[in-house]
Scaffold this active site. Structure first.
Site, short mmCIF file in Angstrom:
data_model
loop_
_atom_site.label_atom_id
_atom_site.label_comp_id
_atom_site.label_asym_id
_atom_site.label_seq_id
_atom_site.Cartn_x
_atom_site.Cartn_y
_atom_site.Cartn_z
N GLY A 1 1.28 -1.10 -0.45
CA GLY A 1 0.52 -0.66 0.07
C GLY A 1 1.13 1.34 -0.34
O GLY A 1 0.43 2.48 -0.68
N GLU B 1 4.27 4.22 5.64
CA GLU B 1 2.87 3.05 6.24
C GLU B 1 1.41 4.31 5.47
O GLU B 1 1.78 4.95 5.18
CB GLU B 1 1.90 2.86 7.05
CG GLU B 1 2.66 1.23 8.21
CD GLU B 1 1.52 0.08 7.54
OE1 GLU B 1 1.26 -0.16 6.36
OE2 GLU B 1 1.81 -0.20 7.71
N ASP C 1 -4.12 1.12 11.29
CA ASP C 1 -4.90 1.34 11.45
C ASP C 1 -5.23 0.50 13.27
O ASP C 1 -5.18 1.39 13.87
CB ASP C 1 -6.23 -0.32 10.44
CG ASP C 1 -7.61 -0.27 11.24
OD1 ASP C 1 -8.23 0.43 12.00
OD2 ASP C 1 -7.67 -1.20 10.73
N PHE D 1 -13.22 2.03 5.40
CA PHE D 1 -12.71 1.57 5.20
C PHE D 1 -12.60 2.02 3.50
O PHE D 1 -13.63 3.32 2.45
CB PHE D 1 -13.33 -0.17 4.38
CG PHE D 1 -12.18 -1.06 3.74
CD1 PHE D 1 -11.24 -1.39 4.71
CD2 PHE D 1 -11.50 -0.50 2.21
CE1 PHE D 1 -9.67 -2.53 3.87
CE2 PHE D 1 -10.55 -1.26 2.39
CZ PHE D 1 -9.58 -2.48 2.76
N ASP E 1 -6.12 -0.93 -1.01
CA ASP E 1 -6.67 -1.42 -1.84
C ASP E 1 -7.78 -2.02 -1.23
O ASP E 1 -7.86 -1.81 -0.09
CB ASP E 1 -6.36 -2.93 -2.43
CG ASP E 1 -5.51 -4.13 -1.17
OD1 ASP E 1 -5.37 -3.08 -0.49
OD2 ASP E 1 -5.95 -5.06 -1.03
P1 IMP Z 1 -2.77 -2.44 11.04
O1 IMP Z 1 -1.87 -3.44 10.92
O2 IMP Z 1 -4.29 -2.62 11.63
O3 IMP Z 1 -2.88 -0.69 11.63
O4 IMP Z 1 -3.58 -2.64 9.27
C1 IMP Z 1 -2.74 -1.76 8.90
C2 IMP Z 1 -2.46 -2.37 8.00
O5 IMP Z 1 -3.99 -2.12 7.04
C3 IMP Z 1 -2.74 -1.16 6.77
O6 IMP Z 1 -1.06 -1.17 5.91
C4 IMP Z 1 -3.50 -1.49 5.13
O7 IMP Z 1 -3.21 -3.16 4.38
C5 IMP Z 1 -4.85 -2.18 6.03
N1 IMP Z 1 -5.80 -1.20 6.02
C6 IMP Z 1 -6.20 -0.86 6.97
N2 IMP Z 1 -7.29 -0.25 7.13
C7 IMP Z 1 -7.17 0.23 5.60
C8 IMP Z 1 -7.93 0.42 5.08
O8 IMP Z 1 -9.11 1.32 5.09
N3 IMP Z 1 -8.09 0.46 3.40
C9 IMP Z 1 -7.29 -0.24 3.25
N4 IMP Z 1 -6.03 -1.07 3.71
C10 IMP Z 1 -6.15 -0.69 4.75
MG MG Z 2 -0.69 -1.99 3.97
#
Ligand code: IMP
Ligand code: MG
Length: 177
Positions: free
Chosen positions: A43, A100, A104, A153, A160
């Site tokens: 991403g 990043e 999230d 989202f 993606d």
């Molecule tokens: P985390 O480990 O929960 O912080 O997730 C981070 C990863 O989840 C990001 O690098 C994205 O690849 C994916 N992600 C989280 N939220 C979204 C979103 O709203 N759209 C697309 N990808 C997301």
């Molecule tokens: Mg990612």
């Protein structure tokens, strides 16, 4: 789940302006230090491409990428992580900025920062294009954030849904239909 592209949340122009500001900030913070950017695939590739062209540093800049998948459930801070694609350049003794697309839960970042500090990075900061409210696992404030967004989202500008929509020039909400 059936989905459809929803409203534009952040326009191409807003993103471009904000990245220029972040680039300026990073240039001030690291004026004479060499710097290594670590992009988290997939991403971050568009954000990283624009970000590094928005910085002006006298010292050298390195770029590398890694890809991880975390198996921790959302309540565990110490789930295991699988490195799908590793760095080809050492981070030992270097000042590193992890890049990043979106943070999230912060779990990905928690794992990646542990890995890189374990490998001897001299300093670690984080640049994220987007931050959602649920960033609890990383436990530290992010250093460079493009935009804080609501818990929706989103896709576009590298982000993606099922490997689609990365090419959209702006950030849009993905609606369930
Ligand atoms: P985390 O480990 O929960 O912080 O997730 C981070 C990863 O989840 C990001 O690098 C994205 O690849 C994916 N992600 C989280 N939220 C979204 C979103 O709203 N759209 C697309 N990808 C997301
Ligand atoms: Mg990612």
């Amino acid at each position: 789940m059936k989905t459809a592209l929803g409203a534009i949340l952040i326009t191409e122009q807003e993103i471009r302006r904000r990245i220029v500001e972040l680039g300026r900030q990073i240039s001030n913070d690291y004026s004479k230090t060499s710097l290594m950017f670590v992009g988290i695939l997939r991403g971050s590739f568009i954000f990283l491409a624009d970000l590094i062209r928005a910085i002006s540093l006298e010292a050298p800049v390195e770029v590398d990428f890694m890809s991880v998948s975390s198996y921790g459930d959302s309540t565990a801070t110490s789930g295991t992580v699988h490195i799908e694609k590793d760095l080809g350049i050492s981070v030992d003794g270097k000042d590193v900025i992890i890049v990043e697309d979106i943070v999230d839960t912060g779990l990905t970042l928690f794992h990646v920062s542990n890995i890189l500090s374990g490998r001897g990075a001299r300093s670690l900061r984080v640049a994220a294009l987007l931050e959602k409210p649920g960033n609890s696992k990383y436990k530290r404030p992010l250093d460079y954030v493009g935009f804080k967004i609501p818990n929706k989202f989103v896709v576009g500008f590298g982000l993606d849904y099922a490997q689609q929509y990365r090419n959209l020039p702006d950030i849009r909400v993905l609606d369930e239909i």
